[in-house]
Design a protein around this motif. Structure first.
Motif, short mmCIF file in Angstrom:
data_model
loop_
_atom_site.label_atom_id
_atom_site.label_comp_id
_atom_site.label_asym_id
_atom_site.label_seq_id
_atom_site.Cartn_x
_atom_site.Cartn_y
_atom_site.Cartn_z
N ILE B 226 12.29 -5.86 34.44
CA ILE B 226 12.35 -7.31 34.67
C ILE B 226 13.68 -7.70 35.29
CG2 ILE B 226 12.38 -9.58 33.57
CD1 ILE B 226 10.72 -8.08 31.32
N VAL B 281 8.15 -17.64 36.17
CA VAL B 281 6.95 -17.17 35.46
C VAL B 281 7.29 -15.92 34.65
CG1 VAL B 281 4.69 -16.11 35.77
CG2 VAL B 281 5.27 -18.19 37.01
N LEU B 282 8.00 -14.99 35.31
CA LEU B 282 8.45 -13.78 34.60
C LEU B 282 9.28 -14.15 33.39
CD1 LEU B 282 9.77 -11.04 37.04
CD2 LEU B 282 8.14 -10.79 35.18
N PHE B 284 9.41 -16.94 31.68
CA PHE B 284 8.71 -17.58 30.57
C PHE B 284 7.72 -16.64 29.90
CE2 PHE B 284 10.28 -21.60 32.40
CZ PHE B 284 10.87 -22.07 31.24
N SER B 285 7.15 -15.70 30.65
CA SER B 285 6.21 -14.81 29.97
C SER B 285 6.94 -13.75 29.15
CB SER B 285 5.22 -14.18 30.95
OG SER B 285 5.75 -14.12 32.23
N PHE B 286 8.19 -13.47 29.52
CA PHE B 286 8.92 -12.46 28.75
C PHE B 286 10.05 -13.06 27.93
CE2 PHE B 286 6.87 -9.96 32.00
CZ PHE B 286 6.46 -8.84 31.31
N GLN B 287 10.09 -14.39 27.83
CA GLN B 287 11.23 -15.02 27.16
C GLN B 287 11.38 -14.54 25.73
OE1 GLN B 287 10.69 -17.38 24.68
NE2 GLN B 287 8.67 -18.22 25.09
N ARG B 288 10.26 -14.41 25.03
CA ARG B 288 10.32 -13.90 23.66
C ARG B 288 10.98 -12.55 23.67
NH1 ARG B 288 4.92 -13.85 20.35
NH2 ARG B 288 6.02 -14.69 18.59
N TYR B 289 10.54 -11.81 24.68
CA TYR B 289 10.97 -10.44 24.81
C TYR B 289 12.48 -10.36 24.94
CZ TYR B 289 9.91 -5.66 26.07
OH TYR B 289 9.79 -4.31 26.09
#
Lengths: 499, 300
Positions: B226, B281-282, B284-289
């Motif tokens: 990422i 988008v990347l 927000f989809s991996f923010q937890r990550y």
């Protein structure tokens, strides 16, 4: 004391671990810890191996030597290692190491590379006023930006500590890190637009300013310049030629502005209703397209609303009032006597139109503002991680002993946090030394010389029209020398950790 | 004292520190409210600039020239996609695909090459290993400016100056130090027994790497991927020097319009917004990550 340490406190981040998507907390921890720092790319070591951040320290086993040196008996022959390392070594060698050597040599030659000039290029860096400006700017950057980012990150981390929507806040502040610096630059060009009807920064500033000071100015408005005009200009203010008395309406006809420029609330001018014992009058735009009588209120002529009017006697202002929508004004409760009526200069100044962010004086602070916007989230997230790693009981113990929150923060939180703060600070220093995109994109062409920094000057000199690769190489080496101390810090830290 | 504290922290607190009475609790509440307000204002500071970009990109030229984007909220009807369709019609799509063509290989190559090297650094014995790894650490902070002139020369010699492969290779080389560092540290943490078992079975080193170690490193590889992706996607300087007009990514295409910022807002705003959609988008989809992962890490 011991009991308290073993007490039932749950680590605050406990549920976060459980929510983590990855297989084991160990892996999650370690990767993510490091990874967040990546946009800084080169700087991550600083964080990565510091060992200061607990989450970063998980990578190495408890006794690295024992584990990783010990596989020798079973490991493959060195030949296999060469196969695994070859692509990386070739790329690093040819793209990173060789260029360093090449640049050192190239920096000793002139623009075309034909003539050996010794240290002349370096001398040029420190004698040319343009490059000296870039060095000065880098200095401003290094002094201001890292400390501001770190301080802000600390404040954010502390403020969000007890807030329920902390994650949402962190996401918002962290978000700019995902965005390219070019896009951030475009965003801030828009923010910093001079026109308060375009740039949000000046829109906010002018509206705050207007709350405290009226901005309804009439720049350019003036009385006619002839002896018949009842008013004249005196030190920027408009004053009546003759002294005025109560019951005798004062006429102040003005010209010099277009009827369209009047505020929309302006009504047809009319002379002030005569009230006994009151000084009154009218300020109006004495201009009717294609006709009208000078110094008389004609049918369609509009009053000037919101003009400040002063009654002056003996050089002192005795009363102040403002005109109504039809341009009429009257002073109430003014003692009998003769006054001069004055429209102070403030009526005719240009309206306040905000701050010239992108001008030569403010350009560097303005770009630093954008830099802070980009990086504060990075600092906040790292510092917040450090904060939640501080043992609760240490803080509780101090509180129980009667320490105030501020004392706890000063004498316990900050010292325990200092390794993290240092890591953030160092990362930011390296970043500011290399700052390029934001300056290149935000500073308009005409002020780029005033905003210039070393990394930008290096590109400009070598590729952006300068055509002097000797000087460009010298600037690149200069930049490398500036980051060398941090290279040393990284290596020392890593060795200490391995020992 | 200690036992008391552990069981009844509240009472102990108020007994030991009388100033934490009703008044201070009221002040705490008020302070909490104030903190919320301050944080909301700060969040607006961070949100509004990007929101402004989006709104400007959705308004016509005349609107943008006559009134601030914030008037959008009172007159939302003025919204239009004209800027976007004009931008796409002007050939911006090709620079979008250039960005993709640079970013995807540069990310995959870095992961592959760094994983191999990281594995060697972590689990193989060879002379000079530790010294070589120190070199990798040293290279972490090397500014890319140092390589612009020499690599431009080299690319001229190789005939790849201005082309996408040249840009990709530059990104890969400068992404490697961090990637190797990250993956090596991850690999070192893999239990030794796993590897030794595989080696005892006589598995080839390549096979151990590909089937045992690399799959275990998924979290590290994903995060590295990422960030490498974002770094390459968002780069301007390398593209500026090494990509010609046919190979230029979005950042360079947009940069060339900056000179007339005022008149080109109708290109720059939608272009900048398009360029940041995929990173966002990347993110927000991996923010937890990454954000929560970072938080989780702090428990240690």
């Amino acid at each position: 004391m011991t009991e308290r340490l073993d007490g039932p406190q749950t680590p605050r981040g406990g549920d976060d671990v459980a929510r983590g998507a990855s297989p084991g907390p160990d892996e999650t921890t370690e990767t993510k810890g490091e990874v967040t720092t990546h946009p800084a790319l080169d700087d991550d070591v600083a964080t990565g191996e510091s060992g200061a951040l607990p989450q970063l320290a998980t990578g190495g086993p408890a006794s690295p030597k024992a584990r990783y040196g010990g596989s020798g008996n079973l490991g493959p022959a060195p030949k296999v290692a060469v196969f695994f390392l070859l692509p990386a070594v070739v790329l690093l060698g040819a793209w990173v190491v060789y260029p360093i050597v090449y640049s050192i040599i190239r920096s000793l030659y002139d623009a075309n590379g034909g003539t050996f000039v010794g240290a002349d290029n370096y001398a040029a860096i420190f004698s040319d006023s343009g490059t000296l400006t870039t060095i000065r700017n880098n200095l401003i950057w290094v002094v201001l930006a890292p400390s501001l980012v770190t301080a802000l990150g600390l404040i954010f981390a502390v403020l969000t500590e007890r807030i329920r929507w902390a994650t949402a806040f962190k996401l918002v502040v962290f978000m700019p890190m995902a965005v390219s610096l070019l896009a951030s630059g475009v965003i801030f060009r828009l923010v910093y637009e001079q026109d308060p009807d375009k740039g949000v920064a000046n829109a906010v500033i002018t509206s705050v300013h207007d709350l405290f000071a009226s901005s309804s100015g009439y720049p350019g408005a003036r009385p006619r310049e002839n002896d018949q005009a009842p008013a004249l200009v005196d030190k920027g203010a408009v004053v009546t030629r003759q002294a005025a008395q109560a019951g005798q309406p004062v006429l102040i006809p003005l010209v010099g502005m277009k009827p369209e420029a009047l505020p929309s609330g302006a009504a047809a001018a009319r002379s002030a209703p005569e009230a006994p014992g009151e000084l009154s009058g009218t300020v109006w735009l004495d201009f009717t397209p294609g006709g009208g009588t000078a110094n008389k209120i004609d049918g369609n002529e509009k009053g000037l609303p919101e003009v400040t009017v002063e009654a002056v006697s003996g050089g002192a202002v005795k009363a102040t009032t403002t005109t109504a929508a039809d341009g009429s004004f009257h002073f109430t409760g003014l003692p009998q006597g003769s006054y001069q009526v004055r429209l102070p200069q403030s009526n005719f100044t240009q309206p306040f139109s905000g701050v010239t962010w992108l001008g030569p004086t403010l350009i560097t602070p303005a770009i630093i503002g954008a830099f802070i916007w980009v990086w504060a989230g990075f600092a906040m997230v790292l510092i917040a991680a450090g904060l939640s790693a501080i043992p609760r009981d240490a803080l509780e113990a101090a509180r129980i002993d009667g320490a105030t929150e501020w004392q706890v923060f000063r004498s316990i939180t900050i010292p325990l946090l200092s390794p993290v703060l240092l890591v953030v600070l160092v990362t930011m220093i390296i970043n500011t030394l290399k700052v390029f995109d934001l300056v290149f994109v935000i500073a308009p062409g005409s002020v780029q010389p005033q905003a210039n920094v070393i990394a930008l000057e290096m590109w400009r000199v070598s590729f952006g029209g300068g055509g002097n690769q000797g000087l460009g190489s010298a600037l690149a080496i200069f930049l490398l020398v500036l980051v060398l101390p941090f290279m040393a810090i990284n290596i020392r830290r890593f060795r200490r950790e391995q020992a | 004292m200690t036992t008391l504290t552990a069981s009844q922290p509240g009472t102990a607190g108020s007994a030991g520190a009388p100033r934490r009475g009703v008044l201070s609790r009221v002040l705490d509440k008020a302070g909490g409210g104030l903190v919320q307000v301050v944080l909301i204002v700060l969040a607006l500071f961070w949100l509004l600039p990007t929101l402004g970009l989006l709104v400007v990109s959705l308004r016509g030229d005349t609107d943008n020239n006559s009134s601030g984007w914030w008037t959008f909220f009172t007159k939302p009807a003025q919204m239009t996609f004209d800027n976007y369709s004009n931008l796409l019609a002007s050939g911006f799509t090709s620079s979008f695909w250039n960005t993709v063509a640079i970013t995807v290989p540069a990310t995959i190559l870095v992961i592959g090459i760094a994983a191999m090297a990281g594995y060697a650094f972590a689990w193989m014995e060879f002379p000079g290993r530790d010294a070589l790894f120190l070199v990798v650490i040293a290279l972490l902070v090397v500014p890319i400016q140092i390589a612009l002139i020499p690599i431009a020369k080299m690319y001229g010699f190789l005939g790849i100056f201005g082309s996408i492969p040249g840009v990709v290779l530059f990104h890969v080389a400068f992404g490697l130090p961090f990637a190797i560092f990250l993956l090596r540290n991850f690999f070192v943490g893999i239990p030794k027994e796993l590897l030794e078992a595989a080696r005892m079975d006589g598995a080839a080193e390549w096979k151990i790497f590909a089937t045992v170690v690399f799959p275990l490193a998924k979290p590290a590889v994903a995060s590295l991927g990422i960030f490498q992706f974002l770094w390459v996607w968002n780069d301007l300087l390398i593209a500026l020097v090494f990509a010609d007009t046919n190979a230029q990514p979005m950042t360079k295409a947009l940069q060339s319009q900056m000179r007339q910022f005022g008149t080109n807002v109708d290109i720059l705003a939608p272009g900048a917004f398009l360029s940041l959609i995929i990173p966002l988008v990347l993110f927000f989809s991996f923010q937890r990550y990454f954000v929560q992962g970072l938080m989780a890490g702090s428990v240690k």
